[in-house]
Design an enzyme around this catalytic site. Structure first.
Site, PDB file in Angstrom:
ATOM      1  N   LYS A   1       0.824  -1.215   0.000  1.00 18.83           N
ATOM      2  CA  LYS A   1       0.000   0.000   0.000  1.00 18.83           C
ATOM      3  C   LYS A   1       0.856   1.262   0.000  1.00 18.83           C
ATOM      4  O   LYS A   1       2.041   1.225   0.270  1.00 18.83           O
ATOM      5  CB  LYS A   1      -0.962  -0.018   1.184  1.00 18.83           C
TER       6      LYS A   1
ATOM      7  N   ARG B   1      -3.052  -9.778   5.813  1.00 16.54           N
ATOM      8  CA  ARG B   1      -3.396  -9.952   4.391  1.00 16.54           C
ATOM      9  C   ARG B   1      -2.196  -9.526   3.550  1.00 16.54           C
ATOM     10  O   ARG B   1      -1.699  -8.411   3.715  1.00 16.54           O
ATOM     11  CB  ARG B   1      -4.631  -9.105   4.066  1.00 16.54           C
TER      12      ARG B   1
HETATM   13  C1  YH5 Z   1      -7.557  -4.477   3.563  1.00 19.05           C
HETATM   14  O1  YH5 Z   1      -6.741  -3.682   4.009  1.00 19.05           O
HETATM   15  N1  YH5 Z   1      -7.288  -4.006   1.065  1.00 19.05           N
HETATM   16  S1  YH5 Z   1      -7.716  -4.069  -1.623  1.00 19.05           S
HETATM   17  C2  YH5 Z   1      -3.470  -0.224  -3.003  1.00 19.05           C
HETATM   18  C3  YH5 Z   1      -2.213  -0.701  -3.260  1.00 19.05           C
HETATM   19  C4  YH5 Z   1      -1.866  -1.992  -3.011  1.00 19.05           C
HETATM   20  C5  YH5 Z   1      -2.792  -2.823  -2.427  1.00 19.05           C
HETATM   21  C6  YH5 Z   1      -0.567  -0.395  -4.866  1.00 19.05           C
HETATM   22  N2  YH5 Z   1      -8.848  -5.426   0.400  1.00 19.05           N
HETATM   23  C7  YH5 Z   1      -7.819  -4.613   2.161  1.00 19.05           C
HETATM   24  O2  YH5 Z   1      -4.759  -4.380  -1.193  1.00 19.05           O
HETATM   25  N3  YH5 Z   1      -9.486  -6.284   2.602  1.00 19.05           N
HETATM   26  C8  YH5 Z   1      -7.943  -4.514   0.025  1.00 19.05           C
HETATM   27  O3  YH5 Z   1      -1.297   0.156  -3.818  1.00 19.05           O
HETATM   28  C9  YH5 Z   1      -8.774  -5.507   1.753  1.00 19.05           C
HETATM   29  N4  YH5 Z   1      -8.298  -5.271   4.383  1.00 19.05           N
HETATM   30  C10 YH5 Z   1      -9.233  -6.143   3.914  1.00 19.05           C
HETATM   31  N5  YH5 Z   1      -9.915  -6.881   4.812  1.00 19.05           N
HETATM   32  C11 YH5 Z   1      -6.473  -2.808  -1.549  1.00 19.05           C
HETATM   33  C12 YH5 Z   1      -5.073  -3.290  -1.605  1.00 19.05           C
HETATM   34  C13 YH5 Z   1      -4.072  -2.373  -2.165  1.00 19.05           C
HETATM   35  C14 YH5 Z   1      -4.402  -1.075  -2.461  1.00 19.05           C
END
Ligand code: YH5
Length: 283
Positions: free
Chosen positions: A221, A264
């Site tokens: 993130k 996660r």
């Molecule tokens: C979460 O925190 N996050 S989707 C932006 C990024 C990289 C990854 C490149 N689903 C979560 O993973 N479910 C997502 O920058 C989730 N908790 C739970 N329970 C977003 C994600 C991400 C976003």
């Protein structure tokens, strides 16, 4: 401590990992590599070999600006992978969705858990989970993805996230979902600026006080990019997701030290090492 997921119990004495399987064609962390159900199953299989206890399968992007997806398209992306994963893997199969129809069909296809960034607020979602024996992750999100990063303001972000999650837990109890089927998540990056994410991680232990196991998603993130890449950020550069692993591992380690029970992640093998180290120091 354990999480009841249909007929299975996930033990949480040690932190567990949730591996991410992203079936959105535009996914910018995976670049749409998982084009077929077989490719997705193989990726999931590897995550289980690397130590993931949960596989989280998602067919809809929560990225700002991502195109909305109808129920039929979401079912078409997710169900073939859920069916195969539930049959072939020993992991808990989680489906990342807010759609009650997808929740019901996922259960029928063998899913053990729902991961809902909207914490069962969509009409019918509470009933869909209550009518099953699936576990559910209740995540905090302020606003909706297209606009949630537009100047979010909190007086006390930890208190507001805590109260929101307590309210969603109450809604679950009232609908007949037992406490041992719940986990909760502050939703890093969902309607939060860097300073809010930092405050939530610093004070994560205050959320552990709510009772259910804490799940965190920090993998790749922007927080990892901003903190590990603070030097580049001064020049207006943003670390691409492929260069956020070490920062993500530091964040996962800190989260476990502050009480997170489920992490996660897109990078299971490396994250396993990090959370094992953190867990060993805590014992
Ligand atoms: C979460 O925190 N996050 S989707 C932006 C990024 C990289 C990854 C490149 N689903 C979560 O993973 N479910 C997502 O920058 C989730 N908790 C739970 N329970 C977003 C994600 C991400 C976003």
């Amino acid at each position: 401590m354990y999480l009841q997921c249909t007929a299975r119990q996930l033990a949480l004495e040690r932190p567990a990992l949730m591996g991410v399987i992203n079936l959105t064609p535009d996914s910018f962390s995976d670049g749409g590599r998982l084009a077929t159900p077989l490719a997705a199953l193989e990726a999931a299989e590897r995550m289980v070999e690397e130590g993931a206890a949960i596989i989280d399968i998602g067919g809809v992007s929560t990225r700002p600006g991502a195109a909305p997806v109808g129920t039929e398209e979401e079912l078409h992306r997710v169900l073939p992978v859920v069916e195969r994963a539930a049959t072939h893997l020993r992991a808990i199969i989680s489906v990342d969705t807010s759609d009650p129809e997808v929740m019901r069909r996922a259960e029928a296809s063998g899913a053990h858990m729902i991961n809902d960034v909207r914490a069962l607020r969509v009409a019918g979602a509470l009933e869909a989970v209550a009518g099953s024996r699936m576990a559910v992750c209740l995540m905090h999100m302020r606003g909706e993805p297209p606009t949630m990063q537009r100047d979010p303001v909190y007086h006390d972000v930890v208190a507001e996230v805590r109260d929101y999650l307590a309210g969603r837990m109450e809604a679950c109890f009232a609908a007949g979902i037992d406490a041992d089927r719940l986990c909760i998540d502050p939703g890093f990056g969902f309607g939060k600026l860097l300073r809010h994410n930092i405050e939530l991680l610093r004070r994560l232990d205050e959320l552990a006080g709510l009772g259910p196991p804490l799940l965190v998603g920090l993998s790749r993130k922007s927080m990892a990019a901003a903190l590990a890449g603070a030097e580049e950020a001064l020049h207006g550069e943003v670390r691409p997701p492929s260069e956020r692993l070490a920062g993500s591992l530091a964040l996962a380690t800190i989260a476990v030290l502050r009480g997170a029970r489920i992490v996660r992640t897109h990078d299971v093998a490396a994250t396993m090492d990090a959370v094992r180290v953190a867990a060993a120091i805590m014992e």
